[in-house]
Design a protein around this motif. Structure first.
Motif, PDB file in Angstrom:
ATOM      1  N   GLY A 144       8.506  74.540 100.366  1.00 33.40           N
ATOM      2  CA  GLY A 144       9.751  74.974  99.757  1.00 33.40           C
ATOM      3  C   GLY A 144       9.776  76.461  99.466  1.00 33.40           C
ATOM      4  O   GLY A 144       8.866  77.207  99.825  1.00 33.40           O
ATOM      5  N   HIS A 176      13.732  72.695  98.717  1.00 34.13           N
ATOM      6  CA  HIS A 176      13.047  72.171  99.900  1.00 34.13           C
ATOM      7  C   HIS A 176      14.082  71.788 100.950  1.00 34.13           C
ATOM      8  O   HIS A 176      14.610  70.676 100.944  1.00 34.13           O
ATOM      9  CB  HIS A 176      12.195  70.958  99.523  1.00 34.13           C
ATOM     10  CG  HIS A 176      11.170  71.248  98.474  1.00 34.13           C
ATOM     11  ND1 HIS A 176       9.876  71.608  98.782  1.00 34.13           N
ATOM     12  CD2 HIS A 176      11.253  71.263  97.113  1.00 34.13           C
ATOM     13  CE1 HIS A 176       9.202  71.829  97.660  1.00 34.13           C
ATOM     14  NE2 HIS A 176      10.017  71.618  96.629  1.00 34.13           N
ATOM     15  N   GLU A 216       8.524  72.100 104.741  1.00 36.24           N
ATOM     16  CA  GLU A 216       9.418  71.349 103.854  1.00 36.24           C
ATOM     17  C   GLU A 216       8.748  71.051 102.525  1.00 36.24           C
ATOM     18  O   GLU A 216       9.379  71.132 101.468  1.00 36.24           O
ATOM     19  CB  GLU A 216       9.855  70.052 104.537  1.00 36.24           C
ATOM     20  CG  GLU A 216      10.837  70.267 105.679  1.00 36.24           C
ATOM     21  CD  GLU A 216      11.330  68.971 106.278  1.00 36.24           C
ATOM     22  OE1 GLU A 216      11.153  67.908 105.642  1.00 36.24           O
ATOM     23  OE2 GLU A 216      11.895  68.999 107.380  1.00 36.24           O
ATOM     24  N   ARG A 217       7.484  70.692 102.563  1.00 38.36           N
ATOM     25  CA  ARG A 217       6.759  70.408 101.313  1.00 38.36           C
ATOM     26  C   ARG A 217       6.591  71.661 100.468  1.00 38.36           C
ATOM     27  O   ARG A 217       6.666  71.610  99.241  1.00 38.36           O
ATOM     28  CB  ARG A 217       5.380  69.832 101.633  1.00 38.36           C
ATOM     29  CG  ARG A 217       5.375  68.379 102.082  1.00 38.36           C
ATOM     30  CD  ARG A 217       4.005  67.998 102.596  1.00 38.36           C
ATOM     31  NE  ARG A 217       2.945  68.366 101.683  1.00 38.36           N
ATOM     32  CZ  ARG A 217       1.694  68.662 102.054  1.00 38.36           C
ATOM     33  NH1 ARG A 217       1.355  68.630 103.319  1.00 38.36           N
ATOM     34  NH2 ARG A 217       0.788  68.956 101.155  1.00 38.36           N
ATOM     35  N   MET A 245      11.364  64.629 100.134  1.00 37.64           N
ATOM     36  CA  MET A 245      10.809  65.259  98.932  1.00 37.64           C
ATOM     37  C   MET A 245      11.261  64.563  97.648  1.00 37.64           C
ATOM     38  O   MET A 245      10.764  64.859  96.570  1.00 37.64           O
ATOM     39  CB  MET A 245      11.178  66.743  98.894  1.00 37.64           C
ATOM     40  CG  MET A 245      10.354  67.610  99.822  1.00 37.64           C
ATOM     41  SD  MET A 245       8.585  67.598  99.461  1.00 37.64           S
ATOM     42  CE  MET A 245       8.546  68.284  97.795  1.00 37.64           C
ATOM     43  N   HIS A 297      14.049  71.337  92.981  1.00 40.85           N
ATOM     44  CA  HIS A 297      13.292  70.103  92.753  1.00 40.85           C
ATOM     45  C   HIS A 297      12.682  70.115  91.355  1.00 40.85           C
ATOM     46  O   HIS A 297      12.046  71.101  90.948  1.00 40.85           O
ATOM     47  CB  HIS A 297      12.187  69.972  93.804  1.00 40.85           C
ATOM     48  CG  HIS A 297      11.644  68.593  93.936  1.00 40.85           C
ATOM     49  ND1 HIS A 297      10.792  68.028  93.021  1.00 40.85           N
ATOM     50  CD2 HIS A 297      11.838  67.641  94.891  1.00 40.85           C
ATOM     51  CE1 HIS A 297      10.472  66.810  93.405  1.00 40.85           C
ATOM     52  NE2 HIS A 297      11.104  66.541  94.536  1.00 40.85           N
TER      53      HIS A 297
END
Length: 945
Positions: free
Chosen positions: A560, A672, A557-558, A388, A665
């Protein structure tokens, strides 16, 4: 008399001069080579029929014999660290020296006695000197031999020995590839570093050494250190001119860490004055004990080595055919063979067809070749290991053995990254099978650059995880194991440590072959591993669960999860207050204030002031205060339990309260986490950065952390949790009627267990009895011992043993099932989940009781916990596809143990609730036992749970 007995390792008069034929002395750094040998075989450990891991012994012996054969070593010694409780002089200088180093692996430690016996049988002295390290003994012997004009070759990968180089002292360093050794002399050192060897002490002092806890100077790595010592000559002179240093980080480090630099210099300086009384003739390898050597090889089941001796392959080592014949008469043939030694292949640009795409025309030609392929290996090169946070540097492709293409982004002709990716997108979005190593990472990176890469997949890392869950799954390890190929190391491209470069800073001429090799090797491995999956009956798990899960985890994961920073700060203040309260209690009981986080100060309080009995020592000889020790001591005194509570809260604060905010992020405003699919041996997922699996749910403050996890504005969090799923799996697999009946009737399982164990009606069960039954329920199916249960309950071992025996009588079906699992493991060497996922149990027949007991616990744990892992993974795959098919906006965010967490718009809460419950219950039905799912909805994770 054994040779080490002839070396008087204490002050004594000067020995006689070395023999006239002693022109060269070889000094072997035993632990360095033993570590290397252990990890060479880490992916395929050598375990004999007695259940003993012999990897380090075999690898060490092979290296030693090769050195002797290749170099005719007539005078030599093997030097070990003495160990022991007293530590070394460096710890007297600096208490924290090596304080954080992990102890050697148990399998390696178990090999050391064998290694020493083989060395002795070869008539080589074994030297161990208390109070100093092996480096100091080697340094002293080398300098002493040098004074008599003897050439010394130190055999070690340790760069610290570079400080000893001289016209008479050189270093044999194991090469990165293969089994050869590189010779480093004073001349090659000067060419490489532009320094004199003693100045390397100053370089080491500035660099520091995290593994040994040598502080060094912050902001200075090896490259900077070399430049500074070239300019200023020594640490002392450099410190005197610290204000003149140009680099800001280095200058501030020198100004603020002067004492650390001087201390580090003392720590990294190898002593050359250890008082040793040397009898030079003891270094002469003259009379190997061949009967003993052959006996050892047979006991260890090193058949290939015995065969080499029998065939005269070690004539130089055995000093003649007569001695060999005599030994053979006393030896019987063993029956186990590890196979022949094979050299590794390496990258050869003459053989491999690796190409770099440099312009749009070549890119168009590549795309034409890629069009219509049934399978395609892909690999991304990026600026970070965190997907990420990574920027795309290039993409590699391969579809045939020995061939690969690397597409830099941007192209050398100036074509921007977004144009390159857009041109490649149609190829990547086709439905051909994508092959790769850790494809999830590539999917996340490419998705962040606008390209979705659909299944089907074949991931070599995931495939090998199914085949051998406890072994390493790195691509270079798999290449060595299955293809006998040594890959180019990433460290060769970007370096390591403080001076590590970004892949963006490496020329495409270097990155290209490296990236192409990754895809080429992954493609070759895919064929081998696919056949292995078929042979072991694991292909269906790969194709229906593990490979489809890659896409699910990549999407999670993308996506989050949101964090409420205000709640985090509020929890932080609460934790700070709780820590102060605990500290006050601890100091009151201890009768003294001390630094609770200091193992040394805590040990002093526990064992000196309070008089508690020590329960072991660290690898450096200090009294241990690790968690298991404190758990045991907590049954005898209240202070260790309070310290455990303090550590728990301190970890919560540092890891989750202080740590979570820094992980938000900047682009998404969310956290993430990375879901690790190939880490746990049971099949369970784990997570990192942050590790959400370790947020405790059984403590109030642990649960409070969940309050900080929130949905996007206006949405809800939905939490779905399997109810007591592992006990339900145990009931189904064991067929125990009492346990099944309790679930069928919807009883509270812990109350029902307490009623049977304590022989009282369910309505008479007390909260304390239920608590104890709960501990038994969750402990006994995993092979918990009376000692382990006593630690959890903080009761006597005798009382815990009585509880275990009562449980076994109350649930005889469970007892028989667990015994059956252990017997099955003994017969076939592995256990399986309900779907056939395997875990090998190599020590199940070990003679060592501790090793065997651990293996038995694994044998009863894995089928239950592994089946649960399979169940929730299947549920995740099915739910993900249902959400897509029904075009839901809801997103799966987290998986933690038995729980799934979703982010859901208000209008989808009810349909998604039904969908999730259906798929979780249907994922893996259990015979005769109902599956229950507890679902909650809320404005944060705590409320939803």
């Amino acid at each position: 008399m054994q040779k080490e007995d002839q070396l008087s390792l204490f002050p004594a008069p000067e020995a006689d001069r070395p023999p006239a034929d002693m022109q060269r002395l070889y000094l072997i750094d035993a632990m360095a080579l033993a570590y290397r040998a252990h990890y060479v075989f880490i992916s395929r450990p050598l375990v004999n029929t007695k259940g003993q891991n012999t990897s380090a012994t075999y690898g060490f012996t092979i290296s030693l014999l090769k050195l002797i054969e290749d170099h005719g070593m007539d005078y030599m010694a093997v030097v070990f660290d003495a160990g022991g409780e007293e530590g070394t002089f460096r710890e007297a200088i600096y208490e924290e020296y090596k304080a954080h180093r992990e102890p050697p692996p148990e399998d390696l430690l178990a090999n050391l006695p064998w290694i020493k016996e083989i060395v002795r049988a070869l008539d080589i002295p074994v030297i161990e000197e208390p109070g100093v390290e092996a480096d100091d003994v080697i340094g002293t012997l080398a300098r002493k031999a040098e004074t008599y004009g003897v050439d010394v070759l130190i055999v070690s990968p340790d760069k610290d020995f570079l400080q000893l180089l001289s016209p008479h002292i050189s270093l044999y360093k194991p090469s990165r590839r293969g089994e050869t050794f590189d010779l480093i002399t004073i001349e090659t050192f000067r060419e490489t570093y532009g320094l004199e060897p003693p100045q390397f002490i100053d370089v080491l002092a500035l660099m520091g050494d995290p593994s040994d806890n040598v502080p060094g100077v912050p902001g200075i790595g090896e490259k900077t250190a070399v430049q500074l010592i070239r300019q200023y000559g020594s640490v002392e002179n450099l410190l005197a001119h610290a204000n003149e240093v140009k680099g800001k980080r280095a200058r501030e480090g020198l100004l603020n860490h002067r004492e650390d630099a001087l201390l580090s210099k003392r720590l990294v300086t190898i002593r050359t004055d250890v008082p040793l009384s040397i009898r030079w003739e003891t270094f002469h390898r003259a009379r190997p004990d061949l009967p003993r050597l052959l006996q050892l090889f047979q006991e260890l089941e090193f058949d290939s080595l015995v065969r080499r001796i029998r065939e005269g392959g070690l004539a130089r080592i055995t000093n003649g055919e007569a001695a060999l014949a005599e030994a053979l008469e006393e030896a019987a043939a063993p029956s186990f063979d590890f196979g022949p030694y094979e050299p590794l292949e390496v990258y050869d640009p003459e053989k491999a067809d690796y190409r770099i795409v440099r312009n749009q025309q070549q890119l168009d030609e590549l795309i034409a070749q890629l069009d219509g392929l049934e399978r395609l290996a892909i690999d991304t090169e990026t600026t970070s290991t965190e997907a990420m946070w990574a920027s795309l540097v290039g993409i590699a492709f391969s579809w045939d053995k020995g061939q690969g293409y690397y597409v830099p982004t941007p192209l050398p002709d100036g074509t921007p990254t977004e144009v390159v990716v857009k041109r490649l997108a149609p190829i990547l979005q086709r439905a051909q099978r994508k092959v790769g190593q850790n494809l999830k990472y590539d999917l996340v990176v490419l998705a962040r650059h606008g390209v979705e890469v659909p299944p089907p997949y074949f991931d070599t890392m995931v495939a090998h995880y199914l085949i051998a869950p406890e072994e390493p799954h790195n691509l270079d390890v798999l290449a060595r194991q299955y293809l006998r190929y040594q890959m180019v190391s990433i460290a060769e491209l970007i370096g390591s440590g403080r001076d590590q470069k970004s892949m963006r800073d490496v020329s495409i001429e270097e990155v290209g072959p490296y990236a192409c090799e990754d895809t080429d090797i992954a493609l070759q491995l895919a064929e081998v591993l696919a056949a292995e999956l078929d042979r072991l009956g694991l292909r269906h798990i790969a194709e229906t669960m593990e490979f489809p899960l890659i896409e699910v985890l990549a999407d999670m994961e993308r996506t989050g999860v949101c964090i409420d920073r205000n709640v985090l700060r509020e929890i932080g203040a609460q934790l700070e207050a709780e820590l102060h309260k605990l500290e006050a209690k601890i100091f009151e009981i201890a009768g003294v204030t001390f630094k609770i986080g200091s193992p040394q100060q805590l040990a002093d309080v526990l064992f000196n002031r309070l008089g508690l009995k020590p329960r072991g020592r660290t690898s450096t000889g200090k009294l241990s205060t690790r968690e298991s020790v404190l758990q045991e001591l907590a049954t005898q005194h209240p202070l260790p339990g309070l310290v455990l509570d303090w550590r728990h809260l301190a970890k919560l604060k540092s890891t989750y309260v202080d740590g979570l905010e820094s992980l938000v992020h900047p682009e998404t405003g969310r956290i993430h986490t990375t879901f690790n699919q190939t880490v746990t041996a049971t099949g369970r997922l784990s997570s990192s950065n942050p590790n959400l699996q370790n947020i405790p749910v059984r403590t109030e403050m642990g649960r409070e952390i969940r309050r900080a996890f929130v949905p996007r504005p206006g949405w809800k969090l939905l939490s779905a949790d399997y109810v007591q799923i592992e006990l339900r799996i145990l009931a189904a697999l064991s067929g125990d009627e009492a346990l099944r009946q309790a679930f069928l009737e919807g009883q509270d399982i812990h109350t029902a267990t307490a009623a049977r164990v304590f022989k009282v009606p369910p309505e008479k069960v007390t909260p304390e009895q239920r608590r104890r039954a709960k501990m038994v329920n969750y402990g006994i199916p995993y092979g918990i011992s009376a000692w382990g249960l006593a630690q959890r309950l903080r009761c006597s071992t005798r009382e815990a043993q009585q509880l275990i025996e009562e449980y076994q009588r109350a649930f005889p079906g469970v007892t028989r099932f667990l015994h059956r699992l252990i017997e099955t493991a003994r017969q076939q060497g592995y256990v399986e989940t309900l779907l056939g996922r395997r875990r090998y149990v190599p020590n199940i027949n070990a003679r060592n009781r501790a090793e065997r007991s651990m293996a038995e616990r694994i044998a009863v744990n894995m089928p239950i916990q592994g089946t649960q892992a399979d169940m929730i993974k299947l549920a995740m795959v099915h739910i993900y596809h249902r959400l897509q098919q029904e075009r839901r906006q809801a997103k799966m965010l987290l998986q933690v143990h038995d729980e799934l967490v979703f982010e859901v718009p208000p209008e989808e809460v009810e349909p998604v609730r039904r969908l999730v419950e259906e798929e979780m219950k249907q994922a893996l039905p259990l015979e005769g036992v109902p599956i229950e799912v507890d679902i909650g909805v809320g404005d944060n994770w705590l409320d939803a749970h």
